[in-house]
Design a protein around this motif. Structure first.
Motif, mmCIF file in Angstrom:
data_model
loop_
_atom_site.group_PDB
_atom_site.id
_atom_site.type_symbol
_atom_site.label_atom_id
_atom_site.label_comp_id
_atom_site.label_asym_id
_atom_site.label_seq_id
_atom_site.Cartn_x
_atom_site.Cartn_y
_atom_site.Cartn_z
ATOM 1 N N ARG A 50 -11.498 47.845 -38.615
ATOM 2 C CA ARG A 50 -11.212 46.831 -37.607
ATOM 3 C C ARG A 50 -9.750 46.375 -37.683
ATOM 4 N NH1 ARG A 50 -16.392 42.686 -37.432
ATOM 5 N NH2 ARG A 50 -18.015 44.269 -37.116
ATOM 6 N N VAL A 51 -9.312 45.768 -36.590
ATOM 7 C CA VAL A 51 -7.970 45.188 -36.567
ATOM 8 C C VAL A 51 -8.012 43.871 -37.329
ATOM 9 C CG1 VAL A 51 -6.130 44.261 -35.107
ATOM 10 C CG2 VAL A 51 -7.424 46.276 -34.362
ATOM 11 N N ASP A 52 -7.143 43.739 -38.277
ATOM 12 C CA ASP A 52 -7.097 42.546 -39.126
ATOM 13 C C ASP A 52 -5.842 41.744 -38.790
ATOM 14 O OD1 ASP A 52 -7.783 40.754 -41.118
ATOM 15 O OD2 ASP A 52 -6.605 41.832 -42.627
ATOM 16 N N GLN A 53 -5.977 40.433 -38.822
ATOM 17 C CA GLN A 53 -4.825 39.563 -38.547
ATOM 18 C C GLN A 53 -4.450 38.791 -39.797
ATOM 19 O OE1 GLN A 53 -4.063 37.423 -34.768
ATOM 20 N NE2 GLN A 53 -4.277 35.526 -35.936
ATOM 21 N N LEU A 54 -3.175 38.816 -40.091
ATOM 22 C CA LEU A 54 -2.622 38.083 -41.224
ATOM 23 C C LEU A 54 -1.589 37.085 -40.703
ATOM 24 C CD1 LEU A 54 -2.087 37.633 -44.280
ATOM 25 C CD2 LEU A 54 -0.406 39.498 -44.119
ATOM 26 N N VAL A 55 -1.725 35.811 -41.095
ATOM 27 C CA VAL A 55 -0.772 34.770 -40.706
ATOM 28 C C VAL A 55 0.143 34.493 -41.890
ATOM 29 C CG1 VAL A 55 -0.472 32.397 -39.906
ATOM 30 C CG2 VAL A 55 -2.405 33.759 -39.081
ATOM 31 N N VAL A 56 1.438 34.677 -41.665
ATOM 32 C CA VAL A 56 2.445 34.500 -42.715
ATOM 33 C C VAL A 56 3.270 33.258 -42.393
ATOM 34 C CG1 VAL A 56 4.394 35.543 -43.924
ATOM 35 C CG2 VAL A 56 2.535 36.987 -43.039
ATOM 36 N N ASP A 57 3.392 32.353 -43.353
ATOM 37 C CA ASP A 57 4.241 31.167 -43.221
ATOM 38 C C ASP A 57 5.540 31.406 -43.969
ATOM 39 O OD1 ASP A 57 2.242 29.936 -41.793
ATOM 40 O OD2 ASP A 57 1.451 28.809 -43.493
ATOM 41 N N VAL A 58 6.648 31.319 -43.228
ATOM 42 C CA VAL A 58 7.963 31.574 -43.811
ATOM 43 C C VAL A 58 8.800 30.302 -43.702
ATOM 44 C CG1 VAL A 58 10.025 33.021 -43.788
ATOM 45 C CG2 VAL A 58 7.810 33.978 -43.108
ATOM 46 N N HIS A 59 9.258 29.784 -44.834
ATOM 47 C CA HIS A 59 10.112 28.601 -44.865
ATOM 48 C C HIS A 59 11.570 29.046 -44.907
ATOM 49 C CE1 HIS A 59 6.607 26.046 -45.662
ATOM 50 N NE2 HIS A 59 6.229 26.981 -46.526
ATOM 51 N N THR A 60 12.343 28.576 -43.939
ATOM 52 C CA THR A 60 13.741 28.971 -43.849
ATOM 53 C C THR A 60 14.567 27.844 -43.244
ATOM 54 O OG1 THR A 60 15.259 30.684 -43.018
ATOM 55 C CG2 THR A 60 13.457 30.025 -41.577
ATOM 56 N N LYS A 61 15.872 28.096 -43.093
ATOM 57 C CA LYS A 61 16.798 27.088 -42.595
ATOM 58 C C LYS A 61 17.564 27.638 -41.409
ATOM 59 C CE LYS A 61 20.694 26.243 -44.622
ATOM 60 N NZ LYS A 61 21.776 25.847 -45.548
ATOM 61 N N THR A 62 17.799 26.806 -40.409
ATOM 62 C CA THR A 62 18.522 27.230 -39.217
ATOM 63 C C THR A 62 20.033 27.078 -39.423
ATOM 64 O OG1 THR A 62 18.395 25.029 -38.221
ATOM 65 C CG2 THR A 62 16.591 26.536 -37.767
ATOM 66 N N LYS A 63 20.779 27.489 -38.424
ATOM 67 C CA LYS A 63 22.242 27.430 -38.493
ATOM 68 C C LYS A 63 22.751 25.995 -38.570
ATOM 69 C CE LYS A 63 26.302 29.272 -36.075
ATOM 70 N NZ LYS A 63 26.759 30.040 -34.870
ATOM 71 N N ASP A 64 22.024 25.059 -37.944
ATOM 72 C CA ASP A 64 22.428 23.650 -37.978
ATOM 73 C C ASP A 64 21.731 22.886 -39.099
ATOM 74 O OD1 ASP A 64 20.072 24.063 -36.711
ATOM 75 O OD2 ASP A 64 20.427 22.718 -35.033
ATOM 76 N N ASN A 65 21.358 23.610 -40.173
ATOM 77 C CA ASN A 65 20.845 23.010 -41.414
ATOM 78 C C ASN A 65 19.552 22.219 -41.209
ATOM 79 O OD1 ASN A 65 23.036 24.013 -42.962
ATOM 80 N ND2 ASN A 65 24.303 22.285 -42.295
ATOM 81 N N VAL A 66 18.644 22.767 -40.429
ATOM 82 C CA VAL A 66 17.322 22.177 -40.235
ATOM 83 C C VAL A 66 16.290 23.115 -40.855
ATOM 84 C CG1 VAL A 66 15.601 21.406 -38.578
ATOM 85 C CG2 VAL A 66 18.032 21.013 -38.122
ATOM 86 N N PHE A 67 15.479 22.598 -41.755
ATOM 87 C CA PHE A 67 14.444 23.413 -42.398
ATOM 88 C C PHE A 67 13.227 23.519 -41.480
ATOM 89 C CE2 PHE A 67 17.030 22.158 -45.974
ATOM 90 C CZ PHE A 67 17.057 23.305 -46.752
#
Length: 294
Positions: free
Chosen positions: A61-78
């Motif tokens: 079957r087709v499986d779905q995985l949800v990935v949470d990625v914490h990062t920062k934008t160019k204007d320093n917003v997490f």
């Protein structure tokens, strides 16, 4: 998409096994891969208490995985990017999917985090919301190439959410709130301005109409006085006499309005038959004296 060890459908032996439609079964002889089984009841080989033949399965079957990625934008917003990856096993590469990777989800998590953390820092917060499709395409292209080597096909990689830090969300909501309040105040002021202007225009129009009505009234009074005095004679009234008659008429109207008003205070005026002519002469002289000063 985890693998599982399976057992046969008969007790104490793995000679026969029932393969579900939504799974791939691999037959192992003494731990070594031998062949794949089709869905349904299959004979796997001679076995004694599961020592000779064993089974390994993985879902089709087709499986779905949800990935949470914490990062920062160019204007320093997490921000936290939520990426949903839909993958399945390639029918022609089931053996690779079973025996090459020990943890499929961890591998996908690593590739997704690498792509997101190399893309989002080059964008501002607003751009990261606007370019979610671009990030999704980059993630999908990366996974298609890398996970294809391990027997997996990627159907879709979607950036479903970009969640900024809670304080940033509160700040953005406060900015929007103040902007809406400012727009509301400007619109209220504009409405008040329109109301005042329209009220002034209405007052001016009313005063103009009232003045025209009074002028017509005075004209009718003068014509009536002239007609009543000169009726049946050839005498013509001068402008001075007409003005005096008009002033006397206004004088009597003033007395009538004072008497008709219940809230009027007591007014003492010199009033006699001769006082009328004095009032007329005083008003006329005042007007004539004010004229040269202009």
């Amino acid at each position: 998409m985890a693998q599982r060890q399976e057992s046969g459908c008969l007790p104490c032996t793995n000679c026969f096994v029932t393969v579900p439609q939504d799974k791939y079964y691999a037959v192992e002889n003494f731990g070594k891969f031998d062949h794949m089984l089709n869905p349904g009841l299959s004979f796997a080989g001679f076995d004694l208490c599961g020592c000779c033949v064993s089974f390994r399965s993985i879902t089709s079957r087709v499986d779905q995985l949800v990935v949470d990625v914490h990062t920062k934008t160019k204007d320093n917003v997490f921000v936290t990017a939520k990426v949903a990856v839909q993958q399945s096993v390639k029918p022609d590469n089931v053996v690779d999917a079973m025996y090459k990777l020990s943890d499929v989800h961890a591998q996908i998590d690593s590739y997704v985090s690498d792509v997101v953390r190399s893309s989002v820092p080059h964008m501002t917060l607003d751009e990261s919301f606007e370019k979610k499709d671009d990030i999704s395409n980059q993630v999908q292209q990366k996974l298609l190439v890398e996970m294809g080597h391990y027997g997996f096909q990627i159907h879709k990689a979607l950036v479903t959410e970009m969640v900024p830090n809670r304080e940033v969300v509160q700040s953005m909501n406060e900015i929007n709130k103040q902007k809406r309040l400012r727009d509301a105040a400007v619109m209220a002021a504009e409405a008040e301005k329109v109301r005042v202007v329209k009220a002034a225009e209405a007052s001016a129009d009313a005063a103009q109409l009232q003045g025209e009505g009074i002028a017509r009234q005075r004209r009718a009074i003068i014509d009536g006085l002239r007609e009543s005095i000169t009726h049946g004679s050839s005498e013509q009234l001068s402008t001075e006499k007409i003005s005096e008659l008009l002033l006397i008429t206004q004088y009597f109207e003033t007395l009538r309005d004072i008497a008709a008003n219940s809230k009027a205070q007591t007014v003492f005026l010199p009033h006699s038959a001769g006082a009328v002519s004095d009032v007329a002469s005083q008003i006329r002289n005042g007007i004539m004296q004010a004229g040269p000063r202009k």
